[in-house]
Design a protein around this motif. Structure first.
Motif, PDB file in Angstrom:
ATOM      1  N   SER A  19       0.832  -1.212   0.000  1.00 62.97           N
ATOM      2  CA  SER A  19       0.000   0.000   0.000  1.00 62.97           C
ATOM      3  C   SER A  19       0.864   1.258   0.000  1.00 62.97           C
ATOM      4  CB  SER A  19      -0.895   0.030   1.241  1.00 62.97           C
ATOM      5  OG  SER A  19      -0.131   0.391   2.387  1.00 62.97           O
ATOM      6  N   ALA A  33      -3.976   0.474  -1.070  1.00 60.87           N
ATOM      7  CA  ALA A  33      -4.251  -0.798  -0.375  1.00 60.87           C
ATOM      8  C   ALA A  33      -5.526  -1.426  -0.927  1.00 60.87           C
ATOM      9  CB  ALA A  33      -4.393  -0.554   1.128  1.00 60.87           C
ATOM     10  N   ILE A  48      -1.410  -8.121   0.668  1.00 63.18           N
ATOM     11  CA  ILE A  48      -1.321  -6.659   0.695  1.00 63.18           C
ATOM     12  C   ILE A  48      -0.476  -6.323   1.918  1.00 63.18           C
ATOM     13  CG2 ILE A  48      -2.587  -4.467   0.733  1.00 63.18           C
ATOM     14  CD1 ILE A  48      -3.497  -6.268  -1.560  1.00 63.18           C
ATOM     15  N   ALA A  95      -1.376  -3.274   4.898  1.00 63.10           N
ATOM     16  CA  ALA A  95      -2.801  -3.277   4.546  1.00 63.10           C
ATOM     17  C   ALA A  95      -3.611  -2.354   5.454  1.00 63.10           C
ATOM     18  CB  ALA A  95      -3.337  -4.698   4.645  1.00 63.10           C
ATOM     19  N   TYR A 115     -11.724  -4.808   4.526  1.00 57.90           N
ATOM     20  CA  TYR A 115     -11.383  -6.217   4.222  1.00 57.90           C
ATOM     21  C   TYR A 115     -12.519  -7.144   4.646  1.00 57.90           C
ATOM     22  CZ  TYR A 115      -6.847  -4.118   3.513  1.00 57.90           C
ATOM     23  OH  TYR A 115      -5.839  -3.307   3.069  1.00 57.90           O
TER      24      TYR A 115
END
Ligand code: S3P
Length: 425
Positions: free
Chosen positions: A380, A387, A403, A406, A417
């Motif tokens: 990210s 991200a 990621i 993240a 997420y």
């Protein structure tokens, strides 16, 4: 934090997004200058909007923060108190630039700083008009945070902004609240108008026509009971994902549909995307509705000129969509280089990690279409939109991707997420 994202077969379900970041900042700041207690339901849960609340608290404003419900006890135009410590804008360009307009008009000195990324972002765009209004602001190397703002009585100006920036417009309009007479801002391109709508809703006299906005100084602002619509910019990640993954069917409920923000939807529909808008209504001057997405894009994307300014926050995820579908060409986007990261560089770096071809220019890029993302370790670089854009890319990769850093998503979307996993399960 490393987040592992698995490829998805399809995307389906109904989601709601956190409150709009742009609106939340503005409503919180104006509430502090209003008389009485404003309650804001659906306040943005991200860290950026909480940086704004932290600063208001440091200025002597009582803020009751119950997550997405926030109450702010306004003290009127002259109620802010000198802070006893430096003000922290965190990662938020909106907070530092918009608050500067308010701080410049206070009878005290304040210092406002941010994190490493914010410390590299240019502030002359707000320092120039504020200096013209009579403020004295000292910046690091003349342009970067921290800013030391020696506030005082400001004079109304007629200002033509060289950059198309709603943050700059807002900064000057906020400073204009404290001036005698009319402050005028002229924009080169129409930018998001949440400030104008909000100020009017709280009781200020704000007129706008042909990209010229006029505010009458010293209004009486009164507290309200408000609900923030969902953030359309955050919807871009889910729209892109649904448009890339066949047989997806997604409803995003209660999203802000302010016409100065919906270029995203017009752009996607223009590419042939199956997007429908339902249940549109008005809430506190802002349009709100549900977005239904089903069916992919059919054509390559072209983003330039005024459209670039309107889509500036959405370009990273639209780049991912373009690579996986019919391609994307972005021009006139040098502003991307001075966002939370240099977003042309951070998109290109992540593309390279996934084997995606991109031609980069100083003020834009071209991504050929029909490319396949290799599973990759994305980064990210501390930028929330990078991200989330690469979490979306991970859904169409040929295996699980990671990621890195993240947690940056929390700047605008702490629940990202979790929401993504729910609709891809
Ligand atoms: C914002 C304006 C835009 C946008 C930012 C939020 C706002 O920035 O990129 O995320 O709320 O006014 P600029 O004003 O720098 O274009």
């Amino acid at each position: 934090m490393i987040e592992t994202i698995h490829p998805a077969q399809n995307l389906s379900g109904a989601i709601r997004l956190p409150g709009d970041k742009s609106i939340s900042h503005r409503w919180a700041m104006i509430s502090a200058l209003a008389e009485g207690k404003t309650t804001i339901h659906g306040y943005a849960t991200g860290e950026d909007c909480h940086s704004t609340l932290g600063i208001l608290t440091s200025l002597g404003i009582e803020v009751e923060d119950k997550g997405s419900e926030v109450s702010i006890q306004g003290k009127g135009l002259d109620g802010l108190q000198a802070p006893t410590r430096d003000l922290d804008a965190g990662n938020s360009g909106s907070t530092i630039r918009m608050m500067s307009g308010i701080l410049a008009a206070q009878p005290f000195v304040s210092r406002i700083h941010g994190d490493e990324s914010l410390s590299k972002r240019p502030m002359q765009r707000v320092m120039t008009p504020l200096a013209e209004m009579g403020a004295n602001i000292v910046a690091t190397n003349g342009k970067f945070p921290p800013l030391e703002i020696h506030g005082g009585k400001l004079k109304a100006i007629d200002y033509s902004t060289p950059v198309a920036s709603a943050q700059v417009k807002t900064c000057v309009l906020f400073a204009g609240l404290f001036c005698d007479g009319d402050t005028i801002v002229r924009e080169p391109i129409r930018t998001r108008d949440h400030t104008e709508l909000a100020l009017r809703m709280f009781g200020a006299d704000v007129r706008s026509a042909n990209n010229v906005i006029t505010i009458k100084g010293r209004p009486h602002l009164t507290a309200k009971d408000l609900t923030v619509p969902g953030d359309l910019s955050s919807s871009a990640f889910f729209l892109s994902a649904a448009l890339m993954i066949p047989n997806s069917n997604l409803v995003i409920g209660g999203v802000g549909l302010n016409p100065t923000r919906t270029a995203l939807l017009d752009y996607l529909v223009g590419l042939g995307a199956g997007i429908k808008i339902l249940n549109v209504g008005e809430q506190h001057g802002e349009l709100v509705g549900d977005i239904l997405v089903r069916g992919s894009v059919q054509r390559p994307g072209q983003i330039s000129g005024a459209l670039t300014a309107s889509l500036i926050d959405e370009i990273p995820t639209l780049a991912v969509l373009g690579a996986a579908t019919h391609g994307l060409d972005v021009r006139d986007a040098s502003e991307l280089r001075i966002k939370e990261t240099d977003r042309i560089a951070t998109v290109a770096e992540n593309f390279q990690r996934a084997g995606i071809e991109i031609e980069v220019r100083e003020d834009g890029f071209t991504v050929p279409g029909n490319q396949k993302f290799r599973a990759a370790q994305f980064d990210s670089f501390g930028d929330h939109r990078i991200a989330m854009a690469f979490a979306v890319a991970s859904l169409v990769a040929d295996g699980p991707s990671e990621i890195h850093r993240a947690e940056a998503a929390s700047v605008s979307f702490p629940e990202f997420y979790e929401t993504l996993k729910r609709i891809t399960a």
